[in-house]
Design a protein around this motif. Structure first.
Motif, PDB file in Angstrom:
ATOM      1  N   GLY A  77       0.840  -1.097  -0.112  1.00  0.00           N
ATOM      2  CA  GLY A  77       0.192   0.013   0.020  1.00  0.00           C
ATOM      3  C   GLY A  77       0.895   1.278  -0.055  1.00  0.00           C
ATOM      4  N   VAL A  78       2.055   1.144   0.364  1.00  0.00           N
ATOM      5  CA  VAL A  78       3.032   2.442   0.541  1.00  0.00           C
ATOM      6  C   VAL A  78       4.160   2.508  -0.438  1.00  0.00           C
ATOM      7  N   GLY A  79       4.755   1.283  -0.685  1.00  0.00           N
ATOM      8  CA  GLY A  79       5.723   1.128  -1.485  1.00  0.00           C
ATOM      9  C   GLY A  79       6.659  -0.045  -1.021  1.00  0.00           C
ATOM     10  N   GLY A  80       7.549   0.219   0.014  1.00  0.00           N
ATOM     11  CA  GLY A  80       8.582  -0.770   0.515  1.00  0.00           C
ATOM     12  C   GLY A  80       9.945  -0.677  -0.130  1.00  0.00           C
ATOM     13  N   ILE A  81      10.719  -0.361   0.457  1.00  0.00           N
ATOM     14  CA  ILE A  81      12.091  -0.180  -0.017  1.00  0.00           C
ATOM     15  C   ILE A  81      13.292  -1.097   0.659  1.00  0.00           C
ATOM     16  N   ASP A  82      14.048  -1.603  -0.061  1.00  0.00           N
ATOM     17  CA  ASP A  82      14.994  -2.483   0.283  1.00  0.00           C
ATOM     18  C   ASP A  82      16.170  -2.072  -0.142  1.00  0.00           C
ATOM     19  N   VAL A  83      17.468  -2.599   0.150  1.00  0.00           N
ATOM     20  CA  VAL A  83      18.515  -2.370  -0.444  1.00  0.00           C
ATOM     21  C   VAL A  83      18.968  -2.948  -1.565  1.00  0.00           C
ATOM     22  N   ASN A  84      17.836  -3.622  -2.133  1.00  0.00           N
ATOM     23  CA  ASN A  84      18.039  -4.062  -3.645  1.00  0.00           C
ATOM     24  C   ASN A  84      16.998  -3.382  -4.370  1.00  0.00           C
ATOM     25  N   SER A  85      16.327  -2.346  -3.898  1.00  0.00           N
ATOM     26  CA  SER A  85      15.464  -1.672  -4.751  1.00  0.00           C
ATOM     27  C   SER A  85      16.008  -1.159  -5.959  1.00  0.00           C
ATOM     28  N   ALA A  86      17.052  -0.511  -6.134  1.00  0.00           N
ATOM     29  CA  ALA A  86      17.673  -0.254  -7.222  1.00  0.00           C
ATOM     30  C   ALA A  86      17.952  -1.319  -8.241  1.00  0.00           C
TER      31      ALA A  86
ATOM     32  N   TYR B 275      19.701   7.460   5.781  1.00  0.00           N
ATOM     33  CA  TYR B 275      19.690   6.162   4.936  1.00  0.00           C
ATOM     34  C   TYR B 275      19.134   6.429   3.650  1.00  0.00           C
ATOM     35  N   CYS B 276      19.960   6.094   2.534  1.00  0.00           N
ATOM     36  CA  CYS B 276      19.526   6.531   1.291  1.00  0.00           C
ATOM     37  C   CYS B 276      19.648   5.421   0.307  1.00  0.00           C
ATOM     38  N   VAL B 277      18.568   4.935  -0.569  1.00  0.00           N
ATOM     39  CA  VAL B 277      18.792   3.836  -1.493  1.00  0.00           C
ATOM     40  C   VAL B 277      18.129   4.478  -3.011  1.00  0.00           C
ATOM     41  N   GLY B 278      18.505   3.620  -4.087  1.00  0.00           N
ATOM     42  CA  GLY B 278      17.490   4.001  -5.316  1.00  0.00           C
ATOM     43  C   GLY B 278      16.495   3.015  -5.360  1.00  0.00           C
ATOM     44  N   ILE B 279      15.633   3.435  -6.358  1.00  0.00           N
ATOM     45  CA  ILE B 279      14.492   2.611  -6.552  1.00  0.00           C
ATOM     46  C   ILE B 279      14.191   2.504  -8.078  1.00  0.00           C
ATOM     47  N   ARG B 280      14.633   1.332  -8.575  1.00  0.00           N
ATOM     48  CA  ARG B 280      14.197   1.111  -9.842  1.00  0.00           C
ATOM     49  C   ARG B 280      12.598   1.278 -10.152  1.00  0.00           C
TER      50      ARG B 280
END
Lengths: 528, 221
Positions: free
Chosen positions: A181-190, A422-427
């Motif tokens: 419902g909101v997205g969900g970010i992991d360190v493999n989201s890039a 905490y920073c991550v990329g999201i493909r």
């Protein structure tokens, strides 16, 4: 017309907010619901649930369990709690709620920070009651699960079959439904995109109590609205998700004294598409760690592995150091600045406490990490969890990312001596662009979006709610100024939605919401 | 001052490995649910069902970030329901500490990939920090299966809960189904004698006690 200048807004049909108009000073906002629900028709509603044989828990010791969320700043009590058991029960509950105009707040892991999963009266629907894995399909590489399941428990079940999910928040107790419902970010989201993008199909109970299966092919409009829809257009009761074979992880850490260089290198690493996991974790801006990791590839020769290619082609271009060289650099930097030795001691203490938990012996085998879901998540809880959690964030396109983080970092420095970024990329998935509308994914992002969380570390200091709110506001003001989006824009921060994303898109979604949810009962006050 | 139930802020971590929560999927049946209910005025009678379902395996104590004595909280509640219950349970199936036996080097030759090794959870969790690395190494070196979850906590069989005269609220067969789900093995090795008979009956596989396994090898030698 500027979204940040409401005086010129002509699109909105809503009156100015009559509820505490000065609640967020200098932030004009508009309230869809003219007032909080005051308990109208509750006895009739309760009688109807009894008639439909839906168990409603109303004793204080039962409702008090849900008094706040992970943020620990918003407190509210539901009038009653329903533990979800099946889609039919939820459909009946929502039908009764529509009939008697009683608000229903849906809660999975309760890991919201702005009170989105806190009920202020009405019914709280606890989805963790629906948390069983229904089927693991090793041929199609999918899992069908009830949506109230914690990602950790899903990992536990998948591991018994040698499988793993694609990506999920670094938090053991996030629920699948809440995350979708909101997205969900992991360190493999890039690499894989946000967790919501791994959903193949969903069973949804609509706000009017219809049970509908939806996907990119079937009931596509509902699928688009429910994914990243902040619970406004239905309750996700079951989900089919992509899975993959389980692999251990090979970790690499690169250390930076310059935040900007680390951010640029993170984006370069992502663009290379040679690594499986990437992210930045900092201790203030003094010690910036770029994490790069790879799934173990036992089926290819070592020299042909992605890791080997990365080390040959990308590593030489990175400006980060190994641990020893960085430690020497830090020591030299602090040696001549005795007024900053307190910070140096903090860094040393933090390193001593944190590093062993990022590679605990019983989760390491042959230098590789087993069960990252547990290792990362337990470290997150132990070292960043607190009774109150304030984690404002900015979600930007690649071009704005460095500036947004630098500005956010300056705000952190202004408010707190100790903090983490905490920073991550999201493909991004081009075919899912309609999903991203009115969500944390910034509309102007192409290819990758980037997110940065700004989390103060309280270190035992009590900060007032006013100070914490001012901090959040100042971070979010950057987003308004730079026209970015946010991950946590609901609940207490919803005043920013129209300012950041504009009236036009909010009005369009509100119109859809009113059509789907005529009595505006489902997760009311969260977004609109 | 030691942390008590009033320090619980509802992080839900204790649910993740809790046998009764995994079976019931209802937060009331968890240490967190009980702590939060107590914060909101619940009496032990209000919590009789979850209190009597708890296996007192001690996992929640290990996983709680606030370091609350959750097992102590539950035992206190049980004593207020029935002053002798905790003692009766302990007497019916004492926690067998077989850690020393598990360190016998001969075990490395005796265990193999066809074995499923069941650690006694109460003594294991009471000394988790010192013992977890040993069991993990034993599992890797022998290739045997083990009743460890992703947290490296020992999943209890629940059989110790079946002592004579005890009030039984947790479905032990369901608990064992979860324990063995997705595991393939030809033999089970147990540290607790309480587990032996029922595991053999449910699985139809040979179940040997660790002392018998090591003893028979020593007799051969």
């Amino acid at each position: 017309m500027s979204a940040s200048d409401p005086s010129t807004s002509v699109v909105s049909t809503l009156p100015p907010c009559p509820v505490a108009p000065d609640a967020l000073i200098a932030i004009p906002r508009q309230q869809t619901n003219p007032a909080r629900w005051q308990g109208a028709q509750w006895p009739e509603f309760v009688a109807e649930l009894e008639r439909r044989q839906i168990q409603l828990r109303q004793q204080r010791f039962e409702t008090g369990v849900y008094v706040t969320d992970a943020g620990g700043l918003a407190h509210g009590l539901p009038g009653g709690v329903v533990v979800a058991r099946n889609a039919e029960q939820i459909a009946a509950l929502l039908q009764a709620a529509q009939q008697f105009e009683v608000p229903v707040t849906v809660r999975g892991g309760g890991l919201t920070t702005e009170g989105e999963s806190v009920a202020f009266g009405g019914v709280l629907l606890d989805m963790t009651g629906m948390s069983r894995v229904l089927n693991i399909d090793s041929e199609q590489m999918t899992v069908r699960t009830q949506a109230g399941i914690f990602w950790h428990l899903l990992a536990e079940e998948l591991r018994r079959e040698g499988m793993d999910y694609l990506s999920a928040p670094l938090n053991l107790t996030s629920s699948v439904g809440g995350t979708l419902g909101v997205g969900g970010i992991d360190v493999n989201s890039a690499k894989f995109g946000c967790s919501a993008d791994q959903a193949v199909s969903l069973q949804v109970v609509t706000p009017t109590g219809l049970i509908v299966e939806c996907s990119d092919e079937h009931n596509r409009e509902l699928f688009e609205r429910v994914i990243l829809g902040y619970g406004q257009f239905g309750v996700i009761t079951e989900a089919t998700l992509k899975i993959r074979p389980y692999t251990p992880l090979c970790m690499h850490y690169f250390y930076y004294g310059c935040l900007e260089e680390a951010l640029e290198d993170l984006m370069a690493v992502d663009r290379s598409e040679l690594c499986d996991y990437s992210g930045i974790l900092t201790m203030m801006d003094a010690a910036v760690t770029l994490l790069v990791a790879f799934d173990c590839q036992n089926d290819v020769p070592q020299e042909a592995s992605r890791q080997a290619r990365f080390m040959r082609e990308i590593r030489p271009k990175l400006r980060g150091f190994g641990e020893l060289r960085f430690a020497l650099q830090l020591a030299a930097r602090y040696a001549w600045r005795p007024w900053r030795w307190k910070q140096a001691m903090f860094l040393l203490k933090r390193k001593r406490e944190l590093f062993p938990d990022l590679q605990p012996g019983h989760h390491m085998e042959g230098g590789n990490m087993q069960d990252r879901t547990v290792v990362f998540s337990r470290a997150v809880w132990k070292h960043w969890g607190d009774r109150q959690m304030v984690i404002p964030d900015l979600a930007t396109n690649a071009e704005k990312f460095v500036e947004a983080v630098k500005r956010g970092n300056a705000v952190c420095k202004k408010y707190f001596p100790y903090y983490t970024l905490y920073c991550v990329g999201i493909r991004l998935r081009e075919d899912h662009r309609p999903h991203y509308e009115l969500s944390s994914i910034p509309p102007d992002a192409q290819g990758w979006a980037y997110g940065c969380e700004f989390e103060p570390m309280f270190e035992g200091v009590q900060y007032s709610r006013d100070q914490l709110q001012s901090f959040k506001n100042e971070i979010y003001d950057i987003g308004v100024d730079m026209k970015t989006s946010y991950y946590r824009f609901g609940g207490m921060m919803k005043g920013y939605i129209r300012r950041a994303l504009g009236d036009e898109v909010v009005e369009r979604h509100l119109k859809m919401k009113k059509k789907a949810d005529p009595s505006m009962i489902l997760n009311r006050d969260t977004i609109f | 001052m030691a942390a008590t139930y009033s320090n619980c802020h509802g992080c839900s971590l204790c649910l993740l490995s809790c046998p009764m929560w995994l079976q019931k999927r209802d937060v009331t049946f968890s240490a967190q649910g009980m702590a939060r209910a107590l914060q909101n005025g619940a009496q032990p009678q209000d919590l009789a069902e979850p209190l009597l379902s708890c296996l007192l395996c001690g996992i929640c104590d290990l996983i709680c970030p606030e370091k609350i004595d959750l097992r102590g909280m539950i035992e206190n509640g049980l004593r207020r329901l029935d002053p002798d219950l905790v003692a009766r349970r302990a007497a019916a199936c004492p926690a067998e500490d077989r850690f020393d036996a598990s360190r016998d080097p001969v075990l490395l030759q005796l265990l193999g990939p066809d074995d499923f090794y069941v650690i006694e959870p109460r003594s294991f969790h009471a000394h988790h920090v010192e013992r977890v690395a040993h069991y993990e190494a034993l599992r890797r070196r022998t290739g045997c299966g083990m009743n460890l979850d992703l947290h490296r906590m020992a999943i209890p069989t629940g059989i110790e809960h079946l002592g004579e005269g005890q009030v039984q609220k947790l479905d032990v067969k369901q608990q064992i189904q979860w324990l063995l789900k997705g595991r393939t093995f030809a033999r089970i090795v147990v540290e607790s004698r309480c587990d032996q008979a029922l595991l053999a009956e449910i699985t139809g596989k040979p179940v040997v006690h660790i002392s018998e396994l090591i003893g028979s090898e020593n007799a051969h030698a």
